[in-house]
Design a protein around this motif. Structure first.
Motif, short mmCIF file in Angstrom:
data_model
loop_
_atom_site.label_atom_id
_atom_site.label_comp_id
_atom_site.label_asym_id
_atom_site.label_seq_id
_atom_site.Cartn_x
_atom_site.Cartn_y
_atom_site.Cartn_z
N ALA A 1 22.92 -35.50 13.82
CA ALA A 1 24.21 -35.19 14.46
C ALA A 1 25.01 -36.47 14.73
O ALA A 1 26.21 -36.52 14.48
CB ALA A 1 23.98 -34.41 15.75
N GLU A 2 24.34 -37.49 15.24
CA GLU A 2 25.01 -38.76 15.51
C GLU A 2 25.54 -39.42 14.23
O GLU A 2 26.60 -40.04 14.24
CB GLU A 2 24.04 -39.74 16.20
N LEU A 3 24.80 -39.26 13.15
CA LEU A 3 25.17 -39.90 11.89
C LEU A 3 26.11 -39.05 11.04
O LEU A 3 26.59 -39.49 10.00
CB LEU A 3 23.91 -40.22 11.08
N GLY A 4 26.34 -37.81 11.47
CA GLY A 4 27.20 -36.91 10.71
C GLY A 4 26.55 -36.37 9.45
O GLY A 4 27.22 -36.02 8.48
N ILE A 5 25.22 -36.29 9.45
CA ILE A 5 24.47 -35.76 8.31
C ILE A 5 24.28 -34.27 8.54
O ILE A 5 23.76 -33.86 9.57
CB ILE A 5 23.11 -36.46 8.16
N SER A 6 24.69 -33.47 7.57
CA SER A 6 24.58 -32.03 7.74
C SER A 6 23.12 -31.57 7.63
O SER A 6 22.26 -32.29 7.15
CB SER A 6 25.45 -31.30 6.72
N GLU A 7 22.91 -30.32 8.08
CA GLU A 7 21.56 -29.77 8.03
C GLU A 7 21.15 -29.49 6.59
O GLU A 7 21.96 -29.49 5.67
CB GLU A 7 21.48 -28.49 8.87
N TYR A 8 19.88 -29.22 6.40
CA TYR A 8 19.28 -29.01 5.08
C TYR A 8 20.05 -27.99 4.24
O TYR A 8 20.42 -28.28 3.10
CB TYR A 8 17.83 -28.57 5.27
N ARG A 9 20.30 -26.81 4.77
CA ARG A 9 20.99 -25.76 3.99
C ARG A 9 22.36 -26.21 3.52
O ARG A 9 22.76 -25.93 2.40
CB ARG A 9 21.13 -24.48 4.82
N GLU A 10 23.08 -26.88 4.39
CA GLU A 10 24.42 -27.35 4.04
C GLU A 10 24.35 -28.43 2.96
O GLU A 10 25.17 -28.45 2.04
CB GLU A 10 25.12 -27.88 5.29
N ARG A 11 23.35 -29.31 3.02
CA ARG A 11 23.19 -30.34 1.99
C ARG A 11 22.88 -29.71 0.64
O ARG A 11 23.39 -30.13 -0.39
CB ARG A 11 22.08 -31.34 2.38
N VAL A 12 22.03 -28.68 0.62
CA VAL A 12 21.69 -27.99 -0.63
C VAL A 12 22.94 -27.32 -1.20
O VAL A 12 23.23 -27.43 -2.39
CB VAL A 12 20.56 -26.95 -0.40
N GLN B 1 19.41 -43.85 4.16
CA GLN B 1 18.91 -44.22 2.84
C GLN B 1 18.07 -43.10 2.24
O GLN B 1 18.23 -42.74 1.08
CB GLN B 1 18.08 -45.51 2.93
N LYS B 2 17.19 -42.52 3.04
CA LYS B 2 16.27 -41.48 2.55
C LYS B 2 17.03 -40.24 2.09
O LYS B 2 16.72 -39.67 1.05
CB LYS B 2 15.26 -41.14 3.65
N ILE B 3 18.03 -39.81 2.87
CA ILE B 3 18.78 -38.61 2.51
C ILE B 3 19.69 -38.88 1.32
O ILE B 3 19.94 -37.99 0.51
CB ILE B 3 19.53 -38.04 3.73
N LYS B 4 20.15 -40.12 1.18
CA LYS B 4 20.93 -40.46 0.00
C LYS B 4 20.06 -40.35 -1.25
O LYS B 4 20.49 -39.83 -2.28
CB LYS B 4 21.48 -41.89 0.12
N GLU B 5 18.81 -40.83 -1.17
CA GLU B 5 17.88 -40.77 -2.30
C GLU B 5 17.39 -39.35 -2.56
O GLU B 5 17.25 -38.94 -3.70
CB GLU B 5 16.67 -41.66 -2.03
N GLU B 6 17.07 -38.62 -1.48
CA GLU B 6 16.50 -37.28 -1.60
C GLU B 6 17.21 -36.33 -0.64
O GLU B 6 16.73 -36.09 0.46
CB GLU B 6 15.00 -37.31 -1.28
N PRO B 7 18.35 -35.77 -1.04
CA PRO B 7 19.14 -34.93 -0.13
C PRO B 7 18.46 -33.64 0.30
O PRO B 7 18.89 -33.01 1.25
CB PRO B 7 20.42 -34.64 -0.92
N PHE B 8 17.37 -33.27 -0.37
CA PHE B 8 16.73 -32.00 -0.05
C PHE B 8 15.52 -32.14 0.87
O PHE B 8 14.69 -31.23 0.96
CB PHE B 8 16.34 -31.27 -1.34
N LEU B 9 15.41 -33.26 1.55
CA LEU B 9 14.33 -33.42 2.53
C LEU B 9 14.64 -32.60 3.78
O LEU B 9 15.76 -32.60 4.27
CB LEU B 9 14.16 -34.88 2.92
#
Length: 175
Positions: free
Chosen positions: A41-52, A12-20
């Protein structure tokens, strides 16, 4: 907070604020940075740089289809308009995401130097005020310096006659 709660919170937090950053997430969850990295890693969420990077690419794709170039004098200046819409705004608000405004500016900077692709070596940008869905943006760009395959381009964006963004882009075009 247990692992399942933490995972739901992270999604939820990364969906709201992808640059955390991981440090911010670790602090919010009360766990170590390495725990956050394992969770991502378990959730398949990429690292900060990749999200930006992904956010910038998504923003550029959205803006590219919506923008209209009004005038263009290659290697000198250009102007463009964009009518913002709800797809560009944060969920549940009418405030346009900064990545869409940045993409609009970068797209005009690339157009004025006639580059399909270029490396943005440095971007110095300033967001001056909020942009709302439905606002008509007007952008003006000016090539300030050309040296070999490197360009310095200024971009100014206005909404309702008020400046909302300005940027200075250092672009390198590969041959």
């Amino acid at each position: 907070m247990d692992k399942m709660e933490r995972h739901a919170f992270l999604l939820q937090k990364i969906k709201e604020e992808p640059f955390l950053k991981d440090t911010d997430l670790a602090e919010a969850c009360g766990v170590s940075v390495s725990t956050i990295r394992f969770d991502r890693a378990e959730l398949g969420i990429s690292e900060y740089r990749e999200r930006v990077k992904n956010a910038a690419v998504d923003g550029l794709n959205n803006v590219h289809s919506e923008g209209e170039i009004l005038e263009l004098e290659l290697f000198r200046n250009g102007s463009s308009t964009l009518i913002t819409d709800d797809a560009m705004s944060f969920d549940g608000t009418n405030i346009v995401k900064g990545q869409c405004i940045y993409a609009f500016a970068e797209n005009l900077a690339l157009s004025v130097i006639d580059a399909r692709a270029a490396l943005v070596k440095v971007a110095n940008v300033k967001y001056i005020s909020e942009v709302h869905a439905g606002d008509r943006l007007f952008a003006h760009s000016e090539v300030i310096r050309v040296k070999h395959n490197e360009f310095i381009v200024h971009v100014f964006i206005k909404a309702n006659m008020n400046e909302v963004f300005r940027g200075k882009f250092s672009l390198a075009v590969s041959e």
